[in-house]
Design a protein around this motif. Structure first.
Motif, PDB file in Angstrom:
ATOM      1  N   VAL A  85       0.843  -1.197   0.000  1.00  0.00           N
ATOM      2  CA  VAL A  85       0.000   0.000   0.000  1.00  0.00           C
ATOM      3  C   VAL A  85       0.880   1.251   0.000  1.00  0.00           C
ATOM      4  O   VAL A  85       1.787   1.377   0.832  1.00  0.00           O
ATOM      5  N   THR A  86       0.626   2.148  -0.912  1.00  0.00           N
ATOM      6  CA  THR A  86       1.342   3.418  -0.953  1.00  0.00           C
ATOM      7  C   THR A  86       0.808   4.326   0.154  1.00  0.00           C
ATOM      8  O   THR A  86      -0.405   4.521   0.271  1.00  0.00           O
ATOM      9  N   THR A  87       1.703   4.880   0.962  1.00  0.00           N
ATOM     10  CA  THR A  87       1.299   5.735   2.085  1.00  0.00           C
ATOM     11  C   THR A  87       1.962   7.105   1.974  1.00  0.00           C
ATOM     12  O   THR A  87       2.801   7.342   1.102  1.00  0.00           O
ATOM     13  N   ILE A  88       1.594   7.981   2.877  1.00  0.00           N
ATOM     14  CA  ILE A  88       2.128   9.341   2.909  1.00  0.00           C
ATOM     15  C   ILE A  88       2.248   9.765   4.365  1.00  0.00           C
ATOM     16  O   ILE A  88       1.566   9.222   5.232  1.00  0.00           O
ATOM     17  N   LEU A  93       3.969  17.362   1.750  1.00  0.00           N
ATOM     18  CA  LEU A  93       3.203  18.348   1.001  1.00  0.00           C
ATOM     19  C   LEU A  93       2.040  17.696   0.247  1.00  0.00           C
ATOM     20  O   LEU A  93       2.121  16.536  -0.163  1.00  0.00           O
ATOM     21  N   LEU A  94       0.983  18.476   0.051  1.00  0.00           N
ATOM     22  CA  LEU A  94      -0.161  17.977  -0.717  1.00  0.00           C
ATOM     23  C   LEU A  94       0.246  17.637  -2.145  1.00  0.00           C
ATOM     24  O   LEU A  94      -0.286  16.709  -2.744  1.00  0.00           O
ATOM     25  N   GLU A  95       1.210  18.387  -2.679  1.00  0.00           N
ATOM     26  CA  GLU A  95       1.678  18.109  -4.035  1.00  0.00           C
ATOM     27  C   GLU A  95       2.279  16.713  -4.133  1.00  0.00           C
ATOM     28  O   GLU A  95       2.105  16.020  -5.139  1.00  0.00           O
ATOM     29  N   GLU A  96       2.981  16.297  -3.077  1.00  0.00           N
ATOM     30  CA  GLU A  96       3.567  14.962  -3.071  1.00  0.00           C
ATOM     31  C   GLU A  96       2.484  13.897  -3.037  1.00  0.00           C
ATOM     32  O   GLU A  96       2.589  12.860  -3.703  1.00  0.00           O
ATOM     33  N   ALA A  97       1.424  14.156  -2.269  1.00  0.00           N
ATOM     34  CA  ALA A  97       0.303  13.212  -2.218  1.00  0.00           C
ATOM     35  C   ALA A  97      -0.350  13.093  -3.586  1.00  0.00           C
ATOM     36  O   ALA A  97      -0.670  11.991  -4.049  1.00  0.00           O
ATOM     37  N   ALA A  98      -0.546  14.221  -4.252  1.00  0.00           N
ATOM     38  CA  ALA A  98      -1.154  14.213  -5.586  1.00  0.00           C
ATOM     39  C   ALA A  98      -0.285  13.454  -6.577  1.00  0.00           C
ATOM     40  O   ALA A  98      -0.785  12.663  -7.387  1.00  0.00           O
ATOM     41  N   GLU A  99       1.026  13.666  -6.506  1.00  0.00           N
ATOM     42  CA  GLU A  99       1.935  12.981  -7.422  1.00  0.00           C
ATOM     43  C   GLU A  99       1.911  11.470  -7.197  1.00  0.00           C
ATOM     44  O   GLU A  99       1.897  10.689  -8.149  1.00  0.00           O
ATOM     45  N   LYS A 100       1.879  11.061  -5.931  1.00  0.00           N
ATOM     46  CA  LYS A 100       1.831   9.626  -5.631  1.00  0.00           C
ATOM     47  C   LYS A 100       0.544   8.997  -6.151  1.00  0.00           C
ATOM     48  O   LYS A 100       0.554   7.895  -6.703  1.00  0.00           O
ATOM     49  N   LEU A 102      -1.250   9.959  -8.675  1.00  0.00           N
ATOM     50  CA  LEU A 102      -1.176   9.879 -10.131  1.00  0.00           C
ATOM     51  C   LEU A 102      -0.257   8.744 -10.569  1.00  0.00           C
ATOM     52  O   LEU A 102      -0.596   7.973 -11.471  1.00  0.00           O
ATOM     53  N   GLU A 103       0.902   8.642  -9.930  1.00  0.00           N
ATOM     54  CA  GLU A 103       1.865   7.615 -10.315  1.00  0.00           C
ATOM     55  C   GLU A 103       1.339   6.201 -10.046  1.00  0.00           C
ATOM     56  O   GLU A 103       1.531   5.291 -10.841  1.00  0.00           O
ATOM     57  N   GLU A 104       0.686   6.043  -8.898  1.00  0.00           N
ATOM     58  CA  GLU A 104       0.206   4.718  -8.500  1.00  0.00           C
ATOM     59  C   GLU A 104      -1.217   4.440  -8.979  1.00  0.00           C
ATOM     60  O   GLU A 104      -1.739   3.338  -8.786  1.00  0.00           O
ATOM     61  N   GLU A 105      -1.859   5.458  -9.568  1.00  0.00           N
ATOM     62  CA  GLU A 105      -3.235   5.343 -10.058  1.00  0.00           C
ATOM     63  C   GLU A 105      -4.174   4.889  -8.943  1.00  0.00           C
ATOM     64  O   GLU A 105      -4.950   3.949  -9.088  1.00  0.00           O
ATOM     65  N   VAL A 106      -4.092   5.587  -7.801  1.00  0.00           N
ATOM     66  CA  VAL A 106      -4.956   5.308  -6.659  1.00  0.00           C
ATOM     67  C   VAL A 106      -5.678   6.589  -6.268  1.00  0.00           C
ATOM     68  O   VAL A 106      -5.245   7.688  -6.595  1.00  0.00           O
TER      69      VAL A 106
END
Length: 217
Positions: A85-88, A93-100, A102-106
Motif C-alpha cells: 500500500v502506498t502511504t504518505i 506536502l499535498l503536491e507529493e500526495a497528488a503525485e503519488k 497519479l503515479e500509482e493510479e490510486v
C-alpha cells in the motif's frame, strides 16, 4: 500546505480476521470505498470494493446468491487484502500526495507515522477541496485573469503595486505558464471587478477574464 491540513484523522479500520461481508457492510454504512486493515495498531493492508469484486465469484458461474454470500461470510479481509500500500506522511506536502496518487493510479493514501501507525487518510476528493481553497474559488470578491504574451521578471511586482495603489488586497495568486502565453490569476476581496479591470487595462495589461461572486457557504 501539508497533508495533515486536509486529511481525515478519524479513520475507520478493521482487523484482518474480519469477514468480507461484514467489511462491505461497514463500507456501505459509512459510504466508504476502502478500509485500512490493522494488526496491533499498525496497518498491514487495504481492502477496497474493487478488490472484493475481483475476489468474488463471477456472475457467469453456476453459484447461487446463497452460495456467494456463504463464501463472503467465510472469507476474511486478510485473505484478499492488498499488502503493498502506498502511504504518505502527515507533514508531507499535498503536491507529493497528488503525485503519488497519479503515479500509482490510486484515489486514497493512508497517512502513517512511526512504522505504519495509521493516523489519517487522504483521498483525491480532499485534494480537489484543497485546490479550490488555494485558488479562493468560493471566496467573495473579484477574480481576474491576465494574459502575458512575453513573461519577464518584475511583472508580479508591477501588478501588485498597481493594485496596492488602488487599495485592493490580493487574497490568492497563481501563475500558469503555457507555450504561447503566461496567465496570472488573481483573487481579490474587492467586488469592484469592472474598475479593477479598467485600471489594469489602462496600465497596458490584457485582462482575458473578469468575474465577481458572492461567498459560497
Amino acid at each position: 500546505m501539508d497533508v495533515q491540513n486536509y486529511m481525515t484523522s478519524e479513520v475507520v479500520t478493521v482487523p484482518e480476521d474480519m469477514k468480507v461481508l461484514e467489511a462491505l457492510d461497514i463500507m456501505k454504512e459509512h459510504n466508504f470505498h476502502r478500509l485500512p486493515i490493522v494488526r496491533d495498531g499498525r496497518m498491514v493492508g487495504l481492502v477496497t470494493e474493487e478488490i472484493v469484486q475481483e475476489n468474488s465469484p463471477s456472475t457467469a458461474t453456476s453459484l447461487s446468491i446463497h452460495e456467494m454470500n456463504y463464501l463472503l461470510t467465510k472469507t476474511t479481509v486478510g485473505d484478499i487484502m492488498q499488502t503493498k500500500v502506498t502511504t504518505i506522511g502527515a507533514a508531507d506536502l499535498l503536491e507529493e500526495a497528488a503525485e503519488k496518487m497519479l503515479e500509482e493510479e490510486v484515489g486514497v493514501l493512508p497517512v502513517v507515522e512511526d512504522k505504519d501507525k495509521i493516523i489519517g487518510i487522504i483521498t483525491d476528493k480532499d485534494l480537489f477541496r484543497a485546490f479550490i481553497d488555494v485558488m479562493g474559488y468560493n471566496n467573495k470578491g473579484s477574480r481576474i485573469v491576465i494574459d502575458i504574451p512575453e513573461d519577464h521578471p518584475g511583472i508580479l511586482e508591477d501588478i501588485t503595486n498597481i493594485l496596492a495603489e488602488e487599495k485592493v488586497s490580493i487574497n490568492q495568486i497563481a501563475v500558469y505558464r503555457n507555450e504561447d502565453v503566461t496567465q496570472i490569476v488573481l483573487q481579490m476581496d474587492s467586488s469592484n471587478t469592472s474598475e479593477i479591470k479598467e485600471v489594469l487595462t489602462r496600465e497596458g495589461y490584457t485582462v482575458s477574464s473578469a468575474t465577481s461572486k458572492e461567498r459560497k457557504e
